[in-house]
Design a protein around this motif. Structure first.
Motif, PDB file in Angstrom:
ATOM      1  N   LYS B  49       0.648  -1.442   0.041  1.00 59.18           N
ATOM      2  CA  LYS B  49      -0.031  -0.015   0.047  1.00 59.18           C
ATOM      3  C   LYS B  49       0.869   1.242  -0.029  1.00 59.18           C
ATOM      4  O   LYS B  49       0.642   2.388  -0.793  1.00 59.18           O
ATOM      5  N   THR B  50       1.830   1.215   0.816  1.00 63.24           N
ATOM      6  CA  THR B  50       2.644   2.497   0.979  1.00 63.24           C
ATOM      7  C   THR B  50       3.435   2.540  -0.239  1.00 63.24           C
ATOM      8  O   THR B  50       3.768   3.379  -0.995  1.00 63.24           O
ATOM      9  N   THR B  51       3.984   1.637  -0.719  1.00 60.83           N
ATOM     10  CA  THR B  51       5.039   1.412  -2.116  1.00 60.83           C
ATOM     11  C   THR B  51       3.840   2.179  -3.130  1.00 60.83           C
ATOM     12  O   THR B  51       4.353   3.132  -3.916  1.00 60.83           O
ATOM     13  N   ALA B 170      -2.428  10.197   1.918  1.00 65.78           N
ATOM     14  CA  ALA B 170      -2.559   9.969   3.354  1.00 65.78           C
ATOM     15  C   ALA B 170      -2.143   8.721   3.587  1.00 65.78           C
ATOM     16  O   ALA B 170      -3.019   7.834   3.283  1.00 65.78           O
ATOM     17  N   ASP B 171      -1.210   8.386   4.358  1.00 72.05           N
ATOM     18  CA  ASP B 171      -0.805   7.094   4.743  1.00 72.05           C
ATOM     19  C   ASP B 171      -1.095   6.579   6.160  1.00 72.05           C
ATOM     20  O   ASP B 171      -0.374   7.289   7.085  1.00 72.05           O
ATOM     21  N   GLU B 172      -2.344   5.819   6.244  1.00 68.59           N
ATOM     22  CA  GLU B 172      -2.786   5.635   7.572  1.00 68.59           C
ATOM     23  C   GLU B 172      -2.802   6.880   8.624  1.00 68.59           C
ATOM     24  O   GLU B 172      -2.094   7.070   9.604  1.00 68.59           O
ATOM     25  N   PRO B 173      -3.770   7.953   8.308  1.00 62.37           N
ATOM     26  CA  PRO B 173      -3.451   9.327   8.927  1.00 62.37           C
ATOM     27  C   PRO B 173      -4.180   9.083  10.144  1.00 62.37           C
ATOM     28  O   PRO B 173      -4.000   9.960  11.221  1.00 62.37           O
TER      29      PRO B 173
HETATM   30 MG    MG Z   1       2.543   0.976   4.812  1.00 60.17          MG
END
Ligand code: MG
Ligand code: ATP
Lengths: 388, 237
Positions: B49-51, B170-173
């Motif tokens: 996901k982050t990638t 937004a990454d896991e905000p």
């Molecule tokens: Mg991640």
């Protein structure tokens, strides 16, 4: 400069680390500034004495060895010599001070012919010449210790057993770059005291002989002649121009300059390490932050610039404290009065102070480059993943 | 062409190279996101996901495939152009807020504006507006350590929107926040999406959070498992 605030805050992040870096730059530059100034002043003074055509004769065995008083008359009678005088370092204590000011036993009839750049009111000179226990002091000495004509200067012998009780009879003045803190007394006064009270112990010593030559061109041949004549005596001499004499005196045979340069380079290098290390640590703690800045659009060059600005700022702060600080310190507080005549004055020139500042800025710049380059080389996504 | 795609991914693959062997993370991925969409990305840890988010935001480059954002193919840009592009187009919100601790809320929000040529006064106006949107007008002089986690994240959101970016990632905000603070943040994102028509891509582990998005996609082992058209979560629930 809109990033200035951020740069300043960064330096304040770890106050102890920044303070230590600033302090190490400041202390090193303070010492360097002092050494460089010392050399510069000696240089300056030495450059000016050449015009006076003076030579100084000392024992070839070094300072501590006596030069017989007969040398004075012998040298004074030589062709090409205008006048000669003994120059005997008394080195007495004044009140509680050990290294108070220079005190020399001289010949009151000739000394102002030899040091003709000094001025002295004729009536004062006369009253000095007529008083065996009289002395002449420099204008600065008079001003700094509030010594006026007629005041007593009791001196406690250190090298010589005889304590002197001098009376100020005259005050001389002269160019700023000469020692205006000396105290000159009659050589005979000490001599008589030693003979009278101490069975002549230490008597008969001229200390050194200072003479004025009629022209500068004859100095080398005169020096040679004087030394050749005394070669086979009990006390061979070594004669040199006043300039050469001062150089020998101030630089310990000339090695000091090289030494100071090498020490200076070593200091600069170690400062690079100190400041570079501090910067590297600071950035290591900020890996993630740098990554965030890069993510939101700060370019590599901008980051590089911010890091360098920070390290230059810290180093320059150290430079200001150490280098400019030493300038103001010595402007305000003249240490030359404690040098017993070795330094006629002591002040840090703007050239020296600004050069110190430039050295500091260079240290900041150079020490920041490697940590800054490493910081921007880090990958942004790795930096963001890093959990500190 | 009826609608511009805000984000278009064509056969995007990403693998990390570690020494000699390769770690494939994303494989042949296609994705279209419309302008004004609020997309949630879910999936197990390590699914990429982050990638994916980093690729969309121009922080990283794909091993192969094309990434089009607002009609710009990102591989056409050099590194420094890409940095500039991010400043102009992307607003970032991170799980750990990532505020600069030595700067006040105001100064943190102002940071992206320092890269623009806006005057001091214009910058101040924009920062104040952004802080008002996130409801922290009264905290502009506070430092991050003087704020709660939820407030810090709101400052981070203000920083993300202050340049009026095209796309917000937004990454896991809400990953580090309690329920109530998380709701505030989600309200805010929803508001940005609805009132300001911001396109938002949000990675989350939290199904509650995902519900707030207009569209949900799941990533598993580097593949999008739900078909984009069938996963209109809002319509299902
Ligand atoms: Mg991640
Ligand atoms: N720089 C890297 N080098 C090598 N492998 C990496 C790198 N970054 C990520 N990976 C790998 O890529 C895979 C996907 O990582 P990613 O961070 O995208 O997952 P994620 O879905 O965001 O997980 P999480 O929910 O835990 O945040 C993981 O297996 C991870 O180990």
């Amino acid at each position: 400069m809109k990033f200035l605030g951020y740069v300043l805050r960064n330096t304040a992040r770890n106050p102890i680390r920044s303070t230590l870096t600033i302090a190490s730059v400041a202390i090193s530059l303070f010492l360097m500034t002092m050494l460089v100034t010392y050399l510069a002043i000696n240089n300056e003074v030495r450059g000016t004495v050449k015009a006076y055509n003076r030579i100084i004769t000392m024992s070839s065995q070094g300072f501590a060895q006596p030069v017989p008083i007969a040398e004075v008359a012998r040298i004074g009678a030589m062709e090409g010599i205008e006048a000669a005088s003994p120059l005997l370092w008394y080195g007495g204590k004044y009140q509680e001070e050990t290294l108070a000011f220079a005190q020399f036993g001289i010949d009151g009839d000739t000394i102002f012919k030899i040091y003709d750049e000094y001025s002295i009111p004729p009536d004062q000179l006369k009253s000095f010449q007529q008083d065996r226990s009289g002395c002449v002091i420099g204008r600065k000495l008079s001003a700094e210790r509030n010594l006026k004509i007629g005041d007593r200067i009791p001196l406690k012998g250190d090298i010589y057993p005889f304590d002197m009780n001098l009376t100020v009879r005259a005050i001389y003045d002269g160019p700023e770059n000469r020692d205006l803190r000396a105290c000159w007394f009659h050589w005979e006064y000490l001599e008589e005291g030693l003979k009278r009270d101490f069975k002549g112990k230490g008597a008969g010593n001229a200390g050194a002989v200072v003479a004025k030559c009629e022209d500068g061109d004859s100095i080398p041949s005169l020096c040679k002649k004087i030394d050749t004549l005394s070669l086979n005596s009990d006390s061979p001499t070594r004669t040199q121009s006043e300039e050469a004499f001062l150089k020998m005196f101030s630089e310990f045979a000339g090695d000091l300059r090289v030494l100071i340069r090498n020490v200076g380079l070593a200091v600069v290098f170690s400062l690079l390490c100190v400041s570079g290390n501090a910067m590297a640590m600071a950035l290591r703690e900020r890996t993630r932050e740098v990554a965030v800045l890069r993510a939101i659009g700060f370019g590599k060059l901008l980051i590089l610039f911010l890091v360098l600005a920070e390290s230059v700022f810290v180093a320059v702060l150290g430079g200001v404290v150490g280098s400019i600080g030493s300038k103001f310190l010595f402007d305000f507080f003249d240490v030359s009065r404690y040098s017993a005549g070795f330094l006629p004055f002591f002040y840090v020139s703007w050239t020296t102070a600004l050069a110190g500042l430039a050295v500091a800025a260079t240290i900041g710049l150079l020490s920041g480059i490697v940590p800054a380059a490493l910081a921007v080389r880090n990958s942004v996504i790795d930096g963001l993943r890093k959990v500190v | 062409m009826s609608k511009t795609h805000a984000i278009q991914l064509n056969r995007v693959a990403k693998e990390y190279r570690r020494d000699t062997f390769r770690v494939p993370v994303l494989a042949e991925l296609d994705l279209d996101v419309d302008e004004g969409e609020f997309l949630a990305l879910m999936g197990p840890s390590g699914s990429g996901k982050t990638t994916l988010l980093n690729l969309i935001a121009g922080l990283d480059r794909p091993t192969s495939g094309e990434i089009w954002i607002r009609g710009q193919e990102l591989s056409q840009l050099t590194d420094s152009e890409l940095t500039r592009w991010r400043a102009d187009n992307i607003g970032f919100i991170f799980q750990l807020y990532n505020l600069i601790p030595v700067l006040t809320a105001f100064e943190n929000v102002e940071l992206p504006l320092l890269l623009t040529s806006l005057s001091r006064k214009r910058r101040r106006d924009q920062v104040r507006t952004a802080l008002r949107v996130v409801g922290l007008s009264d905290r502009e002089d506070h430092y991050p350590r003087q704020l709660s986690g939820g407030q810090e994240q709101r400052v981070a959101i203000a920083r993300a929107i202050v340049t009026d970016p095209y796309l917000i990632v937004a990454d896991e905000p809400t990953g580090d926040l309690d329920r109530a603070s998380a709701e505030d943040i989600l309200d805010l994102l929803e508001q940005l999406n609805r009132e300001f028509q911001k396109t938002i891509v949000m990675v989350t582990h939290d199904p509650h959070a995902a519900e707030r998005a207009g569209r949900l996609l799941k990533l598993d082992k580097g593949r999008l498992v739900d078909d984009a058209s069938k996963s209109r979560l809002g319509a299902v629930s």
